[in-house]
Design a protein around this motif. Structure first.
Motif, PDB file in Angstrom:
ATOM      1  N   ARG A 212      -2.364   3.945   6.888  1.00 61.00           N
ATOM      2  CA  ARG A 212      -2.357   3.201   5.639  1.00 61.00           C
ATOM      3  C   ARG A 212      -3.260   3.941   4.661  1.00 61.00           C
ATOM      4  O   ARG A 212      -4.409   4.249   4.968  1.00 61.00           O
TER       5      ARG A 212
ATOM      6  N   TYR B 145       0.821  -1.207   0.000  1.00 63.21           N
ATOM      7  CA  TYR B 145       0.000   0.000   0.000  1.00 63.21           C
ATOM      8  C   TYR B 145       0.861   1.266   0.000  1.00 63.21           C
ATOM      9  O   TYR B 145       2.067   1.227   0.116  1.00 63.21           O
TER      10      TYR B 145
ATOM     11  N   ARG C  14      -5.102   3.934   1.158  1.00 60.88           N
ATOM     12  CA  ARG C  14      -5.593   3.101   0.060  1.00 60.88           C
ATOM     13  C   ARG C  14      -6.141   3.953  -1.083  1.00 60.88           C
ATOM     14  O   ARG C  14      -7.057   3.540  -1.807  1.00 60.88           O
TER      15      ARG C  14
END
Lengths: 108, 117
Positions: free
Chosen positions: B97, B32, B99
């Motif tokens: 994270r 990612y 995305r």
């Protein structure tokens, strides 16, 4: 830079009421818009992505709508745990430059 | 279970360099993009930039001259350096994270960094 303007700055409501939060972009972002919930002392929590998709674990009372420049986050019936600050966020075209709106505080 | 944890000094002197690391567990960092976001006291959220496991980066234009992000795939972690800090850089720093259009779905708990002599 794409500017996101959120309104109102503060929303004073009671549990069980409907909350409608607005986010307006200075130019079209298509459907590349997310909403985050932020509580004091906690990390932001993804609520909505791609304008209208609920993130994993988000209750169905949360819904997102809109495209282009005007977006709405609706909480159909406020629960006590929903009182928080909500931020919208876009990432623009390639290369992505993410920006957040100024936030809407949903308070009791 | 995906888990992110920021680490680094909580106090940095003005004009010095802020250095933070985000350790990732439960998922490979090679899958990612990874972002840094901060929140100054009483203010909103500010995106600092993101990095891909290849080392490709993109930074907030307002901070571009002062920010460097790196990734260590062997340790499954990524880092932030911010040079020439001032009191305006005092904030809680979060790693997340990223995305892309799917949003930032996992976050560290945040680390308060105070810039003061």
């Amino acid at each position: 830079e794409i500017v996101l303007t959120q309104s109102p700055a503060t929303l004073s409501l009671s549990p069980g009421e409907r909350a409608t939060l607005s986010c307006r972009a200075s130019q079209s972002v298509s459907d590349d818009l997310a909403w985050y919930q932020k509580k004091p002392g906690q990390a932001p929590r993804l609520v909505i992505y791609e304008a209208s998709n609920r993130a994993t674990g988000i209750p169905a009372r949360f819904s997102g709508s809109g495209s282009g420049t005007d977006f709405t986050l609706t909480i159909s019936s406020l629960e006590p745990e929903d009182f928080a600050v909500y931020y919208c966020q876009q990432r623009g075209n390639w290369p992505p430059e993410l920006t957040f709106g100024g936030g809407t505080k949903v308070e009791i | 279970q995906v888990h992110l944890q920021e680490s680094g000094p909580g106090l940095v002197k003005p004009s010095e360099t802020l250095s933070l690391t985000c350790s990732v567990s439960g998922v490979s960092i090679t899958s990612y993009y990874w972002s840094w976001v901060r929140q100054s006291p009483g203010k909103g959220l500010e995106w600092l930039g993101f990095i891909y496991y290849t080392g490709s980066t993109n930074y907030n234009p307002s901070l571009k001259s002062r920010v460097t992000m790196t990734v260590d795939t062997a340790k499954n972690q990524f880092s932030l350096k911010l040079i020439s800090v001032t009191a305006a850089d005092t904030a809680v720093y979060f790693c997340a994270r990223d995305r892309g259009i799917l949003g930032m779905d996992y976050w560290g708990q945040g680390l308060l960094v105070t810039v003061s002599s």
